[in-house]
Motif scaffolding. Structure first.
Motif, PDB file in Angstrom:
ATOM      1  N   HIS A 240       0.671  -1.141   0.338  1.00  0.00           N
ATOM      2  CA  HIS A 240       0.160  -0.355   0.196  1.00  0.00           C
ATOM      3  C   HIS A 240       1.229   1.461  -0.224  1.00  0.00           C
ATOM      4  CE1 HIS A 240      -2.278   3.306   2.838  1.00  0.00           C
ATOM      5  NE2 HIS A 240      -2.699   3.000   1.981  1.00  0.00           N
ATOM      6  N   CYS A 245      -2.051   6.461  -3.170  1.00  0.00           N
ATOM      7  CA  CYS A 245      -3.471   6.892  -2.752  1.00  0.00           C
ATOM      8  C   CYS A 245      -3.639   8.184  -2.476  1.00  0.00           C
ATOM      9  CB  CYS A 245      -3.865   6.232  -1.844  1.00  0.00           C
ATOM     10  SG  CYS A 245      -3.713   4.538  -1.889  1.00  0.00           S
ATOM     11  N   ARG A 277      -4.897  -0.585  -2.102  1.00  0.00           N
ATOM     12  CA  ARG A 277      -6.545   0.257  -1.425  1.00  0.00           C
ATOM     13  C   ARG A 277      -6.901   1.390  -2.788  1.00  0.00           C
ATOM     14  NH1 ARG A 277      -3.974   1.473   4.518  1.00  0.00           N
ATOM     15  NH2 ARG A 277      -3.272  -1.190   4.622  1.00  0.00           N
TER      16      ARG A 277
END
Length: 376
Positions: A240, A245, A277
């Motif tokens: 992640h 993101c 994510r």
């Protein structure tokens, strides 16, 4: 284009005032002339070709379109004799004028905006004027009208749409592979560097990769089983990356519509998006395994364009063939994530080059109105 007889004696402001102006951006019907789009590397050849045209004074100006030089030409000016690669649009065709380039990146050829269009630089302007003067009949007017009309004014700026590759673009494939290789090496009692060396030897071809490992290290598990285990576990090991993101979310919050175009197994690729994510940030996720075609096949891109009901946008990816060539063939502007690599001279040339996906996002923000319509 209005070409003054005394252009050499005029200053830059006067010369600009005498150039072609029309409203833009928008679709333009070519009425009474043709247009040719030539790669800038062939500018000398294109100008030499212009010098041999009869009737150049009737049109004759230059602009930029999708990183090509565009020349307005007399009708039937001869498609085969222009330097390749070239795109030729005859009278009666429709050519969509692009939005204005960003001021910091404009080369000064022509700027399309909500207002007029202004041509430059003066050197090429003067060259064209000189050619036109030598080819103009004595009774021809020095300032012929431009036969250009807009079919319809654009109601809004070009759409803010971008598609992203997945592996090595949105996700850190190198890290997930390294984590998987560490686990695989420990399970089968193999030095980790042997697994990584096999990856280099087989250039990422999974069947060959696992066949190599089986032969060299007497692994009894089938290639199919090894490959299935790899797909599942490597997807679970994708890191992640909060900065990625945040960057993608900022685009979405800024009005961008986003999609993913990736090769691979559907369940694996969707698991990677969830693990990273990123799965809630894209309107469309188009995966080759669901359609039986792979990038760079432009039809996979067409599916993604259709999913967002558009024909314009950007393609961002790390693979010059799959992402840059495929995206370009589908009419998308391309952003190559180089990761510090040099582009081989024989590889497709992207519209933009950046080192990381974070830089790609910044570039898209700066080109919020630069998405161009796809070429049919």
């Amino acid at each position: 284009m209005n070409v003054p007889d005394d252009h050499a004696a005029k200053g830059g402001a006067d010369l600009l005032a005498d150039t072609l102006t029309l409203a833009g951006p928008g679709p333009v019907l070519l009425d009474g002339f043709d247009v040719v789009l030539v790669d800038p590397s062939h500018a000398r050849e294109a100008v030499a070709r212009l010098d041999n045209l009869v009737g150049l004074a009737a049109v004759g100006t230059v602009f930029t379109h999708d990183d090509s030089w565009g020349f307005f030409l007399p009708e039937q000016s001869g498609k085969p004799t222009w330097p390749a690669p070239v795109r030729y649009f005859g009278t009666g065709a429709t050519l969509t004028l692009p939005p204005a380039p960003q001021p910091q990146t404009a080369e000064g050829w022509i700027r399309w905006s909500d207002g007029p269009i202004y041509t430059a630089p003066l050197l090429l302007h003067a060259v064209l004027a000189d050619i036109a003067a030598r080819h103009r009949p004595d009774d021809a007017p020095a300032s012929p009208p431009a036969h250009v009309r807009l079919l319809e004014p654009p109601a809004m700026p070009a759409p803010k749409i971008a598609f992203f590759d997945l592996d090595d673009t949105l996700t850190d494939h190198a890290t997930s592979f390294r984590r998987w290789a560490e686990e695989f090496a420990a399970r089968y009692g193999i030095p980790q560097h042997e697994v990584e060396d096999a990856e280099v030897r087989c250039a990422g071809q999974r069947d060959a990769f696992f066949a190599d490992l089986k032969t060299r290290h007497n692994i009894t598990t089938s290639i199919a089983a090894l490959h299935a285990q790899y797909r599942q576990r490597s997807a679970q090991l994708v890191p992640h990356r909060p900065q990625v993101c945040t960057a993608i979310r900022s685009l979405r919050n800024g009005g961008w519509r986003l999609g993913v175009i990736t090769n691979g197994d559907p369940s694996t690729q969707r698991l990677k998006l969830r693990t990273a994510r990123l799965d809630d940030l894209f309107e469309a996720v188009v995966i080759s395994g669901e359609y039986g075609i792979r990038k760079p096949d432009h039809n996979l891109y067409r599916i993604a364009l259709d999913a967002l009901d558009t024909s314009a946008g950007f393609m961002v990816g790390d693979d010059l063939d799959a992402d840059v060539s495929g995206g370009s063939q589908a009419g998308l502007r391309t952003v190559w994530i180089s990761g510090g690599r040099e582009r081989p001279s024989t590889s497709p040339e992207p519209d933009h080059t950046v080192d990381t996906v974070l830089e790609a996002v910044e570039l898209l923000r700066g080109h919020a109105h630069a998405a161009l319509p796809a070429v049919a």
